[in-house]
Scaffold this motif. Structure first.
Motif, mmCIF file in Angstrom:
data_model
loop_
_atom_site.group_PDB
_atom_site.id
_atom_site.type_symbol
_atom_site.label_atom_id
_atom_site.label_comp_id
_atom_site.label_asym_id
_atom_site.label_seq_id
_atom_site.Cartn_x
_atom_site.Cartn_y
_atom_site.Cartn_z
ATOM 1 N N LEU A 46 38.805 8.737 23.864
ATOM 2 C CA LEU A 46 38.899 7.294 23.709
ATOM 3 C C LEU A 46 40.069 6.763 24.522
ATOM 4 N N MET A 47 39.892 5.582 25.086
ATOM 5 C CA MET A 47 40.909 5.004 25.948
ATOM 6 C C MET A 47 41.747 3.939 25.250
ATOM 7 N N SER A 48 41.465 3.637 23.981
ATOM 8 C CA SER A 48 42.349 2.771 23.211
ATOM 9 C C SER A 48 43.603 3.559 22.877
ATOM 10 N N ASN A 49 44.739 2.900 22.900
ATOM 11 C CA ASN A 49 45.997 3.613 22.713
ATOM 12 C C ASN A 49 46.304 3.915 21.251
ATOM 13 N N ALA A 50 45.686 3.201 20.332
ATOM 14 C CA ALA A 50 45.823 3.502 18.901
ATOM 15 C C ALA A 50 44.473 3.242 18.250
ATOM 16 N N ASP A 99 45.039 -1.989 21.399
ATOM 17 C CA ASP A 99 45.651 -1.826 22.718
ATOM 18 C C ASP A 99 44.741 -1.082 23.669
ATOM 19 N N SER A 100 43.495 -1.552 23.753
ATOM 20 C CA SER A 100 42.552 -0.983 24.711
ATOM 21 C C SER A 100 42.842 -1.529 26.096
ATOM 22 N N VAL A 101 42.645 -0.689 27.092
ATOM 23 C CA VAL A 101 42.956 -1.046 28.469
ATOM 24 C C VAL A 101 41.684 -1.508 29.170
ATOM 25 N N GLY A 102 41.691 -2.710 29.694
ATOM 26 C CA GLY A 102 40.540 -3.181 30.437
ATOM 27 C C GLY A 102 39.568 -3.963 29.579
ATOM 28 N N LYS A 103 38.788 -4.788 30.222
ATOM 29 C CA LYS A 103 37.898 -5.716 29.529
ATOM 30 C C LYS A 103 36.841 -5.015 28.693
ATOM 31 N N PHE A 104 36.348 -3.875 29.153
ATOM 32 C CA PHE A 104 35.204 -3.233 28.515
ATOM 33 C C PHE A 104 35.569 -2.043 27.625
ATOM 34 N N THR A 105 36.839 -1.658 27.606
ATOM 35 C CA THR A 105 37.204 -0.383 26.996
ATOM 36 C C THR A 105 36.943 -0.329 25.502
ATOM 37 N N ARG A 106 37.258 -1.399 24.777
ATOM 38 C CA ARG A 106 37.105 -1.336 23.323
ATOM 39 C C ARG A 106 35.640 -1.149 22.939
ATOM 40 N N VAL A 107 34.736 -1.811 23.647
ATOM 41 C CA VAL A 107 33.313 -1.649 23.367
ATOM 42 C C VAL A 107 32.846 -0.255 23.777
ATOM 43 N N ALA A 108 33.315 0.218 24.928
ATOM 44 C CA ALA A 108 32.948 1.561 25.372
ATOM 45 C C ALA A 108 33.454 2.613 24.390
#
Length: 290
Positions: free
Chosen positions: A36-40, A255-264
């Protein structure tokens, strides 16, 4: 200056509105957990409280418009008239981030309509008006928000406004999992936060407001509660209560990075959980009887 994590540096370019959705070829790490690319984050079963995944789950971070879940709970707890008309004033405009809004000064809506827009499309002026029209005004409202947080045992959570534009509204993934679970006990919050869209009359003009979480309209998802958030200090945030493998789960991504990261990341979590359940069912089916 905020320290740039390795993940943030690697996917810095995804902040562009034209960036393509993140694609990770290997979706799991060497331990079999999703990358996962979210920081927390935290993923937790609702019934048992079992934590399936977590990283930096006690880190205290800005939560942006996730704040509006608490705003809605405090308004509903006060049992104020939902049909009372409230008017957007200059006091409700954003003088901190200078964000725009289609709720122009002078717009009058019921308290219920403002709760709807605050939860569904994260309307900041709606949330500001809700706090301002609380008995005792915005200061009393913020005090009630923090009292509610304390009553829920949210030890890493503090509120300074009703919108989430203030970066001093902070919490942790673990606290937010508890807050999301509390919010699911409010039928109106469940309904409004998962509505796909609503056509609203704004001073004689029909305006279409849409949910900030596109997953609510996906046939692949069964979502019982949803809220997104974004300010620069918080990054992209997403909290949901959703059914995965026929179990209610709470997902918190901060703290997800980028517009699409949280959904991804949410999609990767879903595939990981459902894949694990499918694999387990296959193993059970191979066990000889007797």
């Amino acid at each position: 200056m905020k320290r740039e994590t390795a993940a943030r540096a690697l996917y810095r370019d995804t902040k562009s509105a034209k960036a393509a959705p993140l694609r990770i070829v290997n979706e799991v790490d060497r331990d079999g957990n999703p990358l996962l690319m979210s920081n927390a984050f935290i993923v937790q079963e609702v019934g048992s409280g079992k934590v399936l995944l977590e990283r930096n789950a006690t880190s205290v971070l800005p939560i942006a418009s996730i704040t509006k879940l608490m705003t809605a709970m405090v308004v509903l707890d006060a049992k104020l008239s939902l049909s009372e008309p409230l008017t957007i004033t200059e006091d409700d405009t954003d003088k901190l981030k200078f964000t725009s809004s289609r709720l122009i000064v002078g717009t009058t809506m019921t308290r219920e309509e403002l709760i709807h827009l605050a939860l569904m499309s994260s309307e900041n002026r709606a949330a500001a008006a809700l706090g301002r029209n609380y008995p005792g005004g915005i200061e009393a409202f913020i005090a009630a928000m923090n009292q509610k947080a304390a009553s829920l045992g949210l030890v890493e959570t503090t509120f300074h406004d009703s919108t989430g534009l203030n970066p001093h509204n902070v919490s942790s993934a673990r606290d937010l999992a508890r807050m999301v679970t509390a919010a699911t006990h409010y039928p109106l919050i469940r309904e409004f936060s998962t509505d796909d869209e609503e056509i609203v009359d704004v001073r004689g003009r029909a305006q279409t407001f849409r949910n900030t979480n596109g997953l609510v309209k996906s046939p692949d998802w069964q979502i019982g509660l949803s809220k997104t958030g974004f300010i620069n200090e918080a990054g992209r945030c997403l909290v949901m209560q959703a059914w995965l493998a026929d179990k209610p789960m709470v997902i918190v991504l901060l703290d997800s990075v980028g517009k699409f990261t949280r959904v991804a990341d949410a999609q990767r979590i879903k595939r990981w959980i459902e894949g694990a359940v499918s694999h387990q069912a296959q193993l059970v089916g191979r066990v000889p009887a007797g």
